[in-house]
Design an enzyme around this catalytic site. Structure first.
Site, PDB file in Angstrom:
ATOM      1  N   ASP A  31       0.850  -1.181   0.000  1.00  0.00           N
ATOM      2  CA  ASP A  31       0.000   0.000   0.000  1.00  0.00           C
ATOM      3  C   ASP A  31       0.891   1.238   0.000  1.00  0.00           C
ATOM      4  O   ASP A  31       2.119   1.134   0.009  1.00  0.00           O
ATOM      5  CB  ASP A  31      -0.910   0.020   1.239  1.00  0.00           C
ATOM      6  CG  ASP A  31      -2.227   0.761   0.999  1.00  0.00           C
ATOM      7  OD1 ASP A  31      -2.328   1.474  -0.019  1.00  0.00           O
ATOM      8  OD2 ASP A  31      -3.137   0.609   1.820  1.00  0.00           O
ATOM      9  N   SER A  76     -10.814   3.746  -4.915  1.00  0.00           N
ATOM     10  CA  SER A  76     -12.209   3.392  -4.657  1.00  0.00           C
ATOM     11  C   SER A  76     -13.155   4.580  -4.753  1.00  0.00           C
ATOM     12  O   SER A  76     -14.323   4.473  -4.356  1.00  0.00           O
ATOM     13  CB  SER A  76     -12.337   2.758  -3.264  1.00  0.00           C
ATOM     14  OG  SER A  76     -11.895   3.668  -2.261  1.00  0.00           O
ATOM     15  N   SER A 113     -17.122  -4.910  -6.585  1.00  0.00           N
ATOM     16  CA  SER A 113     -17.975  -3.896  -5.984  1.00  0.00           C
ATOM     17  C   SER A 113     -19.412  -4.022  -6.483  1.00  0.00           C
ATOM     18  O   SER A 113     -19.655  -4.421  -7.630  1.00  0.00           O
ATOM     19  CB  SER A 113     -17.456  -2.499  -6.328  1.00  0.00           C
ATOM     20  OG  SER A 113     -18.366  -1.495  -5.925  1.00  0.00           O
ATOM     21  N   TYR A 142     -15.203   4.031 -11.653  1.00  0.00           N
ATOM     22  CA  TYR A 142     -14.799   3.032 -10.661  1.00  0.00           C
ATOM     23  C   TYR A 142     -15.553   1.722 -10.885  1.00  0.00           C
ATOM     24  O   TYR A 142     -14.955   0.643 -10.958  1.00  0.00           O
ATOM     25  CB  TYR A 142     -15.063   3.564  -9.255  1.00  0.00           C
ATOM     26  CG  TYR A 142     -15.025   2.515  -8.185  1.00  0.00           C
ATOM     27  CD1 TYR A 142     -13.818   1.968  -7.759  1.00  0.00           C
ATOM     28  CD2 TYR A 142     -16.211   2.046  -7.583  1.00  0.00           C
ATOM     29  CE1 TYR A 142     -13.790   0.986  -6.776  1.00  0.00           C
ATOM     30  CE2 TYR A 142     -16.181   1.078  -6.600  1.00  0.00           C
ATOM     31  CZ  TYR A 142     -14.971   0.555  -6.200  1.00  0.00           C
ATOM     32  OH  TYR A 142     -14.933  -0.421  -5.235  1.00  0.00           O
ATOM     33  N   LYS A 146     -14.093  -2.198 -12.045  1.00  0.00           N
ATOM     34  CA  LYS A 146     -14.326  -3.433 -11.310  1.00  0.00           C
ATOM     35  C   LYS A 146     -15.075  -4.450 -12.180  1.00  0.00           C
ATOM     36  O   LYS A 146     -14.790  -5.652 -12.141  1.00  0.00           O
ATOM     37  CB  LYS A 146     -15.124  -3.134 -10.037  1.00  0.00           C
ATOM     38  CG  LYS A 146     -14.344  -2.340  -8.993  1.00  0.00           C
ATOM     39  CD  LYS A 146     -13.137  -3.102  -8.510  1.00  0.00           C
ATOM     40  CE  LYS A 146     -12.410  -2.416  -7.385  1.00  0.00           C
ATOM     41  NZ  LYS A 146     -11.244  -3.193  -6.893  1.00  0.00           N
ATOM     42  N   LYS A 182     -11.051   8.248   4.691  1.00  0.00           N
ATOM     43  CA  LYS A 182     -11.716   8.236   3.394  1.00  0.00           C
ATOM     44  C   LYS A 182     -12.434   9.535   3.034  1.00  0.00           C
ATOM     45  O   LYS A 182     -12.987   9.644   1.934  1.00  0.00           O
ATOM     46  CB  LYS A 182     -12.698   7.063   3.319  1.00  0.00           C
ATOM     47  CG  LYS A 182     -12.001   5.701   3.314  1.00  0.00           C
ATOM     48  CD  LYS A 182     -12.968   4.533   3.429  1.00  0.00           C
ATOM     49  CE  LYS A 182     -13.851   4.387   2.214  1.00  0.00           C
ATOM     50  NZ  LYS A 182     -13.119   3.979   1.023  1.00  0.00           N
ATOM     51  N   PHE A 205     -30.514  13.306   2.056  1.00  0.00           N
ATOM     52  CA  PHE A 205     -31.071  13.749   0.778  1.00  0.00           C
ATOM     53  C   PHE A 205     -32.577  13.524   0.717  1.00  0.00           C
ATOM     54  O   PHE A 205     -33.088  12.488   1.155  1.00  0.00           O
ATOM     55  CB  PHE A 205     -30.432  12.997  -0.384  1.00  0.00           C
ATOM     56  CG  PHE A 205     -29.020  13.411  -0.686  1.00  0.00           C
ATOM     57  CD1 PHE A 205     -28.622  14.731  -0.597  1.00  0.00           C
ATOM     58  CD2 PHE A 205     -28.084  12.458  -1.081  1.00  0.00           C
ATOM     59  CE1 PHE A 205     -27.323  15.107  -0.883  1.00  0.00           C
ATOM     60  CE2 PHE A 205     -26.788  12.825  -1.381  1.00  0.00           C
ATOM     61  CZ  PHE A 205     -26.408  14.156  -1.280  1.00  0.00           C
ATOM     62  N   SER A 207     -35.861  12.641  -1.478  1.00  0.00           N
ATOM     63  CA  SER A 207     -36.083  11.723  -2.596  1.00  0.00           C
ATOM     64  C   SER A 207     -36.531  12.520  -3.822  1.00  0.00           C
ATOM     65  O   SER A 207     -37.339  13.443  -3.713  1.00  0.00           O
ATOM     66  CB  SER A 207     -37.145  10.698  -2.243  1.00  0.00           C
ATOM     67  OG  SER A 207     -37.502   9.930  -3.377  1.00  0.00           O
TER      68      SER A 207
END
Length: 326
Positions: A31, A76, A113, A142, A146, A182, A205, A207
């Protein structure tokens, strides 16, 4: 030894913790540490060495074998737009590890993912038949990277050019300790626990889709310790290969998630609903839920925390402690 890539990141460092708990300290961590405190994720761990992932081309020819490779290393970010970096880090590096594991006879467990499922119109069935995979349309770079590797891996396996064991894990919405570096990609548990503890109003959020109330968008939230338990099972069961979903199999709402934090803190939860940014509305997923039958048929009987159990453990054992790291 066992090799763990992305080893100082979120899921990778939890794998290292589980391997240490099993008495394995013969670990090669691959890493970069960066500048966001990832070293703290492995500060309690024991291992042989840490190697910068950018040295992979020089590293692989020097390695002859390993008991297993857990390949969690990736960019990611679901908002990344740097196609060349995604190609290099997510696709080509994973191909290189696959090929090394194939030639050395090493089991290979890698991170795929749920982003591979795109908007979910084709469902969330981890069917790895080429025609089923071809129907999936990821919504971001991303997810595309994957998905491309999953298709490539399935094709190589069909040709007999695969490691003796291989497993691609389609992680759903993973949360848990050691995700703190992250930034915006942290789970809403990590982002909102302190706010709820202080009695502040949190934001979710609204809808923008008929049939879903504000905050009732659904996700399959899975605790990182459960993800690692499945990977330890795979380490012990070398006959299990393929692409597998890794979620709980139970979709829950964002309101449920916030209420679970409140219950863990014994605090009321105050929610304000805000408009979703126009930029993400076209690609926003309103429902994800892993179909877990394939992993169960393979023999994995690992138990999963419920949302309330997982959040309670995360909040009680980490987020409200002085030492928040696993």
């Amino acid at each position: 030894m066992i090799i763990v890539t992305g080893a100082t990141g979120f899921i990778g460092s939890n794998i290292v913790a589980d391997l240490n708990a099993r008495g394995r300290t013969d670990l090669l961590l691959v890493d970069d540490l960066g500048t966001h405190g990832k070293w703290k994720n492995v500060a309690k761990r024991r291992f042989l060495d840490i190697v910068d992932y950018r040295q992979i081309d020089g590293l692989l020819p020097k390695l002859s074998q390993a008991d297993a490779v857990f390949h969690m290393g990736a960019n990611s970010s679901t908002t990344s737009t740097d196609g060349d970096e995604i190609l290099r880090v997510n696709l080509r590096a994973t191909m290189a590890w696959w090929q090394w594991c194939t030639h050395s006879g090493t089991p290979f467990i890698y991170a795929s993912s749920a982003a591979t499922y795109g908007d979910g119109q084709e469902g969330f069935d981890d069917n790895q038949a080429p025609e089923a995979l071809d129907k999936l349309a990821p919504l971001n770079l991303y997810g595309w990277s994957k998905h491309q590797f999953d298709k490539w891996a399935v094709e190589r396996a069909a040709e007999g050019k695969a490691p003796p064991q291989w497993a691609g894990l389609k992680f759903f919405n993973v949360y848990g300790p050691n995700e703190y570096h992250k930034g915006d990609m942290k789970s809403l548990v990590a982002k909102n626990t302190e706010l709820i503890a202080r009695g502040e109003t949190i934001r979710l959020f609204k809808s923008h889709k008929e049939g879903y109330a504000d905050g009732a968008q659904l996700r399959d939230f899975v605790y990182v310790k459960d993800c690692c338990a499945v990977m330890m099972w795979l380490l012990d069961h070398r006959d299990a290969s393929g692409v597998f979903n890794l979620g709980t199999g139970q979709a829950r709402s964002f309101v449920d998630l916030m209420q679970a934090i409140g219950a863990a803190l014994n605090k009321p939860v105050n929610i304000e609903y805000v408009d979703m940014p126009e930029s993400i509305r076209p690609n926003y997923q309103y429902f994800t839920e892993a179909k877990m039958g394939k992993l169960r048929v393979a023999g994995c009987d690992a138990a999963f925390h419920s949302l309330e159990q997982g959040v309670s453990d995360y909040v009680g054992q980490y987020l409200t402690k002085t030492d928040i790291y696993r």
